[in-house]
Scaffold this active site. Sequence first.
Site, PDB file in Angstrom:
ATOM      1  N   ALA A   1      14.593   2.060   1.931  1.00 14.21           N
ATOM      2  CA  ALA A   1      14.537   1.704   0.293  1.00 14.21           C
ATOM      3  C   ALA A   1      15.801   1.305  -0.639  1.00 14.21           C
ATOM      4  CB  ALA A   1      14.619   3.295  -0.153  1.00 14.21           C
TER       5      ALA A   1
ATOM      6  N   GLY B   1      16.148   7.583   7.589  1.00 18.83           N
ATOM      7  CA  GLY B   1      16.140   6.313   7.793  1.00 18.83           C
ATOM      8  C   GLY B   1      15.073   5.923   5.730  1.00 18.83           C
ATOM      9  N   CYS B   2      14.784   6.546   5.333  1.00 20.11           N
ATOM     10  CA  CYS B   2      13.750   6.627   3.503  1.00 20.11           C
ATOM     11  C   CYS B   2      15.050   5.838   3.027  1.00 20.11           C
ATOM     12  CB  CYS B   2      13.050   7.383   3.779  1.00 20.11           C
ATOM     13  SG  CYS B   2      11.193   7.800   4.511  1.00 20.11           S
ATOM     14  N   THR B   3      15.828   5.891   3.345  1.00 22.14           N
ATOM     15  CA  THR B   3      17.079   5.713   2.670  1.00 22.14           C
ATOM     16  C   THR B   3      17.282   4.548   2.777  1.00 22.14           C
ATOM     17  OG1 THR B   3      17.811   8.123   2.270  1.00 22.14           O
ATOM     18  CG2 THR B   3      18.965   6.292   1.421  1.00 22.14           C
TER      19      THR B   3
END
Length: 245
Positions: A140, A135-137
Site C-alpha cells: 500500500a 506485506g500489505c503495508t
Amino acid sequence: MSKKTRKKSSNTTGKRVATKVARAASASTGKSATKTRTAVAKKAAAKKTTKKTTKATKAETAAGVRSKASHKAASKPLRREPAATVTNSSAIPLAEGATAPGFNLPRDGGDSVSLKDFAGKKLVLFFYPRADTPGCTREAIDFTRLKSEFVAAGTEVVGISADTVKAQESFRNKHQLSVPLVSDPAHEMLEAYGAWGEKSMYGRTFMGIIRTTVLVDSSGKVARIWRHVKVDGHAEAVLEAARSL
C-alpha cells in the site's frame, strides 16, 4: 487384755490396713494404666487423622499448582504464523480481455466506490490479505508513493481487502496512505476478480484472500492480471504496464 491378745489384734489390724492400701494402690495403678492406654489411643488416632489431613492438603496443593500451570500455558501468546501459500485459486476465473466485473462497495472515509466512477480511465485494483500486516503495508505504501505517476499515466489506484471500513481507516491514518481502501467483508468483489480462494498452511487448508492485482483499461476491459503477487518491485511493474496501454 493380755499381751498376746493385743499383739494378735495388732497384727490383724495391720494386715487389713496393708490389704486396703494394696487394693487402693492396685486400683490406682489400674486407673492410671487405663488412662495411659486411652491417652495413647487418642494420640495415635490424632496422629493418623493429621497424616490424612496432610496428604489431602498436599493433594489439593498439587492440584492447584497443576491448575495454575494449565492456565499459564493457555494464556501463553501464540507464535506469529508465516505467510500462507496458495494451493487453489477462486472457482471463478477472470481472464485478460474479459469485461471487468462491476462493484459498489464502502471505502475509508465513509464514501462508496463503484466501477462506474472510473469510466474512461485506467484502473489498478490491488487485493491484499489484511490491513496493517507487513506485506500489505509495504504494498500500500508503494502504490501511495507512486500515485502521482499513476495519475500522470491516466490511471487510478484502489486497494481492496475483507477488512472493515474502520480497520481500513486506521490503516490509512497510521501509514498516511492516499489511495482509496475498499472494504469487502462479504467477499463479493474478491470472488468476482479471482482474489478469493483455497490456501494452505501447516498442513491445513482454508479459504482466504490471494494477493492479486488487476489492471483495467479505459474501456472497462481487463488488460493484465497478477496473481500470487510478490510485493517487492510490484507497484513499479504495474505502473510500467499502465503506461504501456
